[in-house]
Motif scaffolding. Structure first.
Motif, PDB file in Angstrom:
ATOM      1  N   LYS A 162       0.849  -1.177   0.000  1.00  0.00           N
ATOM      2  CA  LYS A 162       0.000   0.000   0.000  1.00  0.00           C
ATOM      3  C   LYS A 162       0.894   1.241   0.000  1.00  0.00           C
ATOM      4  O   LYS A 162       2.011   1.221   0.516  1.00  0.00           O
ATOM      5  CB  LYS A 162      -0.916  -0.005   1.218  1.00  0.00           C
ATOM      6  N   LYS A 163       0.386   2.328  -0.540  1.00  0.00           N
ATOM      7  CA  LYS A 163       1.143   3.573  -0.615  1.00  0.00           C
ATOM      8  C   LYS A 163       0.739   4.475   0.542  1.00  0.00           C
ATOM      9  O   LYS A 163      -0.430   4.556   0.925  1.00  0.00           O
ATOM     10  CB  LYS A 163       0.881   4.288  -1.943  1.00  0.00           C
ATOM     11  N   CYS A 164       1.724   5.145   1.095  1.00  0.00           N
ATOM     12  CA  CYS A 164       1.477   6.090   2.178  1.00  0.00           C
ATOM     13  C   CYS A 164       0.644   7.261   1.640  1.00  0.00           C
ATOM     14  O   CYS A 164       0.966   7.841   0.594  1.00  0.00           O
ATOM     15  CB  CYS A 164       2.809   6.588   2.744  1.00  0.00           C
ATOM     16  N   ALA A 165      -0.419   7.624   2.369  1.00  0.00           N
ATOM     17  CA  ALA A 165      -1.298   8.707   1.930  1.00  0.00           C
ATOM     18  C   ALA A 165      -0.590  10.054   1.955  1.00  0.00           C
ATOM     19  O   ALA A 165      -1.030  10.990   1.292  1.00  0.00           O
ATOM     20  CB  ALA A 165      -2.535   8.752   2.813  1.00  0.00           C
ATOM     21  N   SER A 166       0.538  10.125   2.688  1.00  0.00           N
ATOM     22  CA  SER A 166       1.256  11.395   2.776  1.00  0.00           C
ATOM     23  C   SER A 166       2.395  11.491   1.765  1.00  0.00           C
ATOM     24  O   SER A 166       2.409  12.364   0.923  1.00  0.00           O
ATOM     25  CB  SER A 166       1.798  11.591   4.195  1.00  0.00           C
ATOM     26  N   CYS A 167       3.357  10.524   1.833  1.00  0.00           N
ATOM     27  CA  CYS A 167       4.541  10.615   0.952  1.00  0.00           C
ATOM     28  C   CYS A 167       4.397   9.787  -0.314  1.00  0.00           C
ATOM     29  O   CYS A 167       5.258   9.849  -1.191  1.00  0.00           O
ATOM     30  CB  CYS A 167       5.792  10.195   1.713  1.00  0.00           C
ATOM     31  N   THR A 168       3.366   8.979  -0.420  1.00  0.00           N
ATOM     32  CA  THR A 168       3.020   8.140  -1.585  1.00  0.00           C
ATOM     33  C   THR A 168       4.014   7.009  -1.849  1.00  0.00           C
ATOM     34  O   THR A 168       3.873   6.290  -2.834  1.00  0.00           O
ATOM     35  CB  THR A 168       2.875   8.981  -2.874  1.00  0.00           C
ATOM     36  N   THR A 169       5.039   6.837  -1.013  1.00  0.00           N
ATOM     37  CA  THR A 169       5.959   5.699  -1.202  1.00  0.00           C
ATOM     38  C   THR A 169       5.361   4.466  -0.545  1.00  0.00           C
ATOM     39  O   THR A 169       4.513   4.560   0.346  1.00  0.00           O
ATOM     40  CB  THR A 169       7.341   5.998  -0.609  1.00  0.00           C
TER      41      THR A 169
ATOM     42  N   ARG B   8      -7.074   4.142   4.302  1.00  0.00           N
ATOM     43  CA  ARG B   8      -5.826   4.823   3.955  1.00  0.00           C
ATOM     44  C   ARG B   8      -4.749   4.428   4.971  1.00  0.00           C
ATOM     45  O   ARG B   8      -5.063   4.067   6.107  1.00  0.00           O
ATOM     46  CB  ARG B   8      -6.011   6.339   3.939  1.00  0.00           C
TER      47      ARG B   8
ATOM     48  N   TRP C 101      -0.604   5.298   6.501  1.00  0.00           N
ATOM     49  CA  TRP C 101       0.499   6.244   6.615  1.00  0.00           C
ATOM     50  C   TRP C 101       1.696   5.541   7.283  1.00  0.00           C
ATOM     51  O   TRP C 101       1.506   4.688   8.162  1.00  0.00           O
ATOM     52  CB  TRP C 101       0.128   7.432   7.504  1.00  0.00           C
TER      53      TRP C 101
ATOM     54  N   CYS D 250       4.993   9.651   8.923  1.00  0.00           N
ATOM     55  CA  CYS D 250       4.225  10.547   8.044  1.00  0.00           C
ATOM     56  C   CYS D 250       2.849  10.903   8.625  1.00  0.00           C
ATOM     57  O   CYS D 250       2.133  11.744   8.051  1.00  0.00           O
ATOM     58  CB  CYS D 250       4.029   9.905   6.672  1.00  0.00           C
TER      59      CYS D 250
ATOM     60  N   GLU E 151      -9.265  15.351   2.732  1.00  0.00           N
ATOM     61  CA  GLU E 151      -8.203  14.341   2.677  1.00  0.00           C
ATOM     62  C   GLU E 151      -7.139  14.553   3.747  1.00  0.00           C
ATOM     63  O   GLU E 151      -6.219  13.753   3.867  1.00  0.00           O
ATOM     64  CB  GLU E 151      -7.531  14.354   1.294  1.00  0.00           C
TER      65      GLU E 151
END
Length: 279
Positions: free
Chosen positions: A219-226, A242, A244, A248, A268
């Motif tokens: 899954k991708k972090c909702a903040s940094c998207t990594t 979501r 994090w 983050c 968001e």
């Protein structure tokens, strides 16, 4: 009166006497022996000019004294060997010092070709593959259970086959899910990087390096998207479908960490209670 012909050393006349010519200089027998003859290594007596002088490495023997020190057999015109300045016939030398063949247990005669491995010796013709019985010579081989095998025979009889390429595994290898792999065949299904000795994970029976697994499935972090790998005990926050990274999960406005604290959502964004009062 005719010209005199005298011994070069003692000047005695050589007419009617035995003499020896050395470098064109005549010597009577007595002077020649005193100047040029050697003493015998065994009996220490002078080796006369009329006797047989046998020499080896600046040592000299009478013909009758040139004997094997073990069996007293004459070494004249016979092959011999030395050990610590001691003369021996090849039979006695072999019995005393030569290696025994690991296969036939017979002596490996001095001067004959032998094969050596891990302290053992073989006659060249005895150093054979235990399976096909062919001489190994200088070819590569594998030793197993005190027997030697040429590489083709070892692979046929003992080597496991790689589950990927089906070729024998002769050195090293990786065991994954109770199946053997060559190290070079056990690679990430995504980037093809070798996984032996590296951290990896699997999905649907395929192995992945951590980078590929995270990029493909995490899954991708909702903040940094990594990606959030969740591997190795890394912590993350999940809320309303979501996720994090722990680091983050901060207030969007004041950036204070919200881990373990109450928070508010605004569209968001996530906000701490203080910043949320303004919305």
């Amino acid at each position: 009166m005719g010209e005199r012909y005298d011994c070069t050393k003692c000047k005695e006349s050589l007419y009617g006497q035995k003499y020896i010519l050395t470098e064109e200089q005549p010597y009577c027998v007595k002077c020649y022996e005193a100047l040029f003859s050697s003493n015998c290594e065994v009996c220490q007596l002078l080796i006369g000019c009329t006797g047989k002088d046998l020499s080896y490495k600046d040592r000299h023997w009478h013909g009758d004294c040139f004997l094997c020190t073990k069996c007293d057999r004459s070494l004249v015109d016979r092959p011999f060997a030395t050990m610590d300045d001691t003369l021996m016939c090849t039979d006695c030398y072999s019995n005393e010092y030569s290696a025994k063949c690991h296969a036939c247990l017979k002596t490996i005669m001095p001067g004959s070709k032998k094969m050596e491995h891990k302290g053992n010796s073989w006659h060249e013709n005895c150093f054979t593959c235990n399976r096909c019985q062919q001489p190994i010579g200088t070819k590569s081989f594998v030793q197993k259970d005190f027997s030697n095998y040429c590489i083709p025979c070892y692979e046929k009889q003992f080597a496991q086959q790689c589950v990927h390429c089906k070729a024998p595994i002769t050195t090293g290898g990786v065991n994954y899910r109770e199946q053997p792999w060559h190290k070079e065949c056990f690679v990430c299904i995504g980037c093809k990087q070798q996984l032996a000795g590296q951290r990896f994970t699997s999905r649907d029976d395929f192995a992945y390096c951590l980078d590929c697994f995270c990029n493909l499935f995490a899954k991708k972090c909702a903040s940094c998207t990594t990606p959030i790998s969740g591997l190795g005990g890394s912590k993350y926050i999940s809320f309303a479908q979501r996720q994090w990274h722990n680091d983050c999960f901060n207030c969007k406005r004041c950036c204070v960490s919200l881990v373990g604290r109450g928070f508010l959502t605004c569209k968001e964004d996530i906000l701490c209670p203080d910043c949320g009062k303004d919305f």
